[in-house]
Design a protein around this motif. Structure first.
Motif, PDB file in Angstrom:
ATOM      1  N   LEU A 208       0.815  -1.211   0.000  1.00 47.00           N
ATOM      2  CA  LEU A 208       0.000   0.000   0.000  1.00 47.00           C
ATOM      3  C   LEU A 208       0.852   1.265   0.000  1.00 47.00           C
ATOM      4  O   LEU A 208       0.413   2.316  -0.465  1.00 47.00           O
ATOM      5  CB  LEU A 208      -0.942  -0.007   1.204  1.00 47.00           C
ATOM      6  CG  LEU A 208      -2.077  -1.037   1.158  1.00 47.00           C
ATOM      7  CD1 LEU A 208      -2.897  -0.984   2.437  1.00 47.00           C
ATOM      8  CD2 LEU A 208      -2.968  -0.812  -0.052  1.00 47.00           C
TER       9      LEU A 208
ATOM     10  N   ARG B 151       1.198   2.798  -3.435  1.00 49.18           N
ATOM     11  CA  ARG B 151      -0.063   3.063  -4.126  1.00 49.18           C
ATOM     12  C   ARG B 151       0.042   4.211  -5.123  1.00 49.18           C
ATOM     13  O   ARG B 151      -0.519   4.159  -6.214  1.00 49.18           O
ATOM     14  CB  ARG B 151      -1.152   3.364  -3.093  1.00 49.18           C
ATOM     15  CG  ARG B 151      -2.525   3.540  -3.688  1.00 49.18           C
ATOM     16  CD  ARG B 151      -3.547   3.898  -2.625  1.00 49.18           C
ATOM     17  NE  ARG B 151      -3.558   2.945  -1.533  1.00 49.18           N
ATOM     18  CZ  ARG B 151      -4.372   3.042  -0.483  1.00 49.18           C
ATOM     19  NH1 ARG B 151      -5.214   4.056  -0.383  1.00 49.18           N
ATOM     20  NH2 ARG B 151      -4.325   2.140   0.477  1.00 49.18           N
TER      21      ARG B 151
ATOM     22  N   ARG C  80      -3.548  -2.107 -12.857  1.00 51.85           N
ATOM     23  CA  ARG C  80      -4.110  -1.753 -11.549  1.00 51.85           C
ATOM     24  C   ARG C  80      -5.577  -2.141 -11.547  1.00 51.85           C
ATOM     25  O   ARG C  80      -6.306  -1.861 -12.498  1.00 51.85           O
ATOM     26  CB  ARG C  80      -3.967  -0.255 -11.267  1.00 51.85           C
ATOM     27  CG  ARG C  80      -4.410   0.168  -9.859  1.00 51.85           C
ATOM     28  CD  ARG C  80      -4.165   1.656  -9.635  1.00 51.85           C
ATOM     29  NE  ARG C  80      -5.103   2.454 -10.404  1.00 51.85           N
ATOM     30  CZ  ARG C  80      -6.289   2.877  -9.945  1.00 51.85           C
ATOM     31  NH1 ARG C  80      -6.675   2.583  -8.709  1.00 51.85           N
ATOM     32  NH2 ARG C  80      -7.078   3.603 -10.702  1.00 51.85           N
TER      33      ARG C  80
ATOM     34  N   VAL D 211      -3.279  -0.667  -6.026  1.00 51.87           N
ATOM     35  CA  VAL D 211      -1.823  -0.522  -6.085  1.00 51.87           C
ATOM     36  C   VAL D 211      -1.333  -1.017  -7.446  1.00 51.87           C
ATOM     37  O   VAL D 211      -1.652  -2.143  -7.843  1.00 51.87           O
ATOM     38  CB  VAL D 211      -1.131  -1.319  -4.963  1.00 51.87           C
ATOM     39  CG1 VAL D 211       0.383  -1.135  -5.037  1.00 51.87           C
ATOM     40  CG2 VAL D 211      -1.661  -0.894  -3.600  1.00 51.87           C
TER      41      VAL D 211
ATOM     42  N   GLN E  86       4.590  -6.795  -7.663  1.00 53.21           N
ATOM     43  CA  GLN E  86       4.029  -5.580  -7.062  1.00 53.21           C
ATOM     44  C   GLN E  86       4.945  -5.134  -5.931  1.00 53.21           C
ATOM     45  O   GLN E  86       5.388  -5.966  -5.116  1.00 53.21           O
ATOM     46  CB  GLN E  86       2.621  -5.854  -6.526  1.00 53.21           C
ATOM     47  CG  GLN E  86       1.869  -4.622  -6.045  1.00 53.21           C
ATOM     48  CD  GLN E  86       0.455  -4.961  -5.593  1.00 53.21           C
ATOM     49  OE1 GLN E  86       0.264  -5.712  -4.644  1.00 53.21           O
ATOM     50  NE2 GLN E  86      -0.539  -4.417  -6.285  1.00 53.21           N
ATOM     51  N   ALA E  87       5.240  -3.851  -5.896  1.00 56.88           N
ATOM     52  CA  ALA E  87       6.098  -3.281  -4.849  1.00 56.88           C
ATOM     53  C   ALA E  87       7.435  -4.010  -4.761  1.00 56.88           C
ATOM     54  O   ALA E  87       7.954  -4.262  -3.669  1.00 56.88           O
ATOM     55  CB  ALA E  87       5.383  -3.305  -3.497  1.00 56.88           C
TER      56      ALA E  87
END
Length: 287
Positions: A144, A147, A185, A250, A270-271
């Protein structure tokens, strides 16, 4: 992540059950299940039938209780010729297995004439001895934080193999160290029915059906030469390995690790962490 409270209604019902095998029927209600507007072989439809069949069978066999949260970690499927028609599945047989810390299933789904529509198998686990909500909060925190790092400008839905009124989650192609990729997303507001044409689910994370939808969209973008698709590619099978949840709202990345004429191997991250490895098997295109 899901349990019996995820949906108010159930697509599947038990016809006959033993300790290890359950025969099921399905209640075909397009007013309850908007994804029934998709073709029977569409991976979103396959995943939804798999979900309701295996959850209902597991409750009937006592594998876990309806209140227990569960997570799918691996899922593979292959469609038979009957799935390429217009009829939807009406029957299924589910077999479960359990081992220490793991559980799995084999599922055969058929039409009214008993013709195979698809076979699938999968693995997962149940959150029996873990504070699920506390664990989820910790696992989503780092994602998050990313984001607002990237603005995702989604592509025209027709370039992603959808109709003009479709909902695209992916961008145009970017390059990642020699491998094509797209950003994507799935919004918490707009990613689920009725804001979205057909996706349903808990709203806790990007669910398996949404990931399959993103994968199929990405395949069209990778191979579409930036042109609308008059005849979208048909997915007839595949495999998904779910390593971490993909968080809603995200941005994430889908990289094409390997591509053949009838297969695509995709990696979701992701991330800065890999989340999903997903293979789609595609019906060969006509010359």
């Amino acid at each position: 992540m899901t349990n019996a409270l995820t949906y108010k209604h159930n697509l599947a019902h038990v016809l006959k059950a033993t300790d290890s095998v359950v025969d099921l029927g399905f209640d075909w209600r397009p007013d309850l299940w908007p994804w029934l507007a998709l073709p029977p072989a569409h991976p979103v439809v396959v995943e939804k039938y798999q979900y309701f069949a295996t959850m209902t069978a597991s409750w009937a066999m006592g594998t876990f209780s309806p209140e227990t949260y569960t997570a799918l970690t691996m899922f593979e499927w292959h469609c038979g010729e009957a799935a390429l028609g217009r009829n939807y599945p009406s029957r299924a047989r589910c077999e479960n297995w359990t081992e220490t810390g793991a559980m799995g299933f084999k599922l055969s789904v058929s039409d009214d004439q008993g013709r195979n529509m698809f076979h699938s198998r999968g693995q997962g686990f149940a959150f029996r001895d873990r504070d699920f909500q506390q664990w989820r909060e910790k696992s989503r925190r780092s994602a998050l934080q990313a984001r607002h790092v990237l603005e995702v400008d989604t592509i025209d839905p027709q370039l992603a193999g959808l109709g003009p009124d479709g909902c695209s989650f992916v961008t145009a192609v970017i390059d990642r160290v020699g491998k094509p990729a797209v950003h994507a997303r799935v919004p918490s507001q707009g990613g689920f029915y009725p804001q979205h044409p057909f996706h349903t689910g808990s709203g806790d994370h990007v669910n398996a059906a949404q990931l399959l939808d993103c994968a199929l969209q990405a395949v069209h973008v990778f191979s579409g030469d930036a042109q609308p698709w008059s005849q979208p590619r048909l997915c007839i099978g595949g495999q998904a390995q779910f390593q971490r949840y993909v968080e809603l709202d995200v941005p994430f990345e889908i990289t094409l690790d390997e591509a053949l004429s009838d297969q695509a191997q995709l990696r979701f991250s992701q991330a800065g962490r890999d989340n999903v490895l997903l293979r789609l098997d595609l019906q060969p295109q006509a010359d």
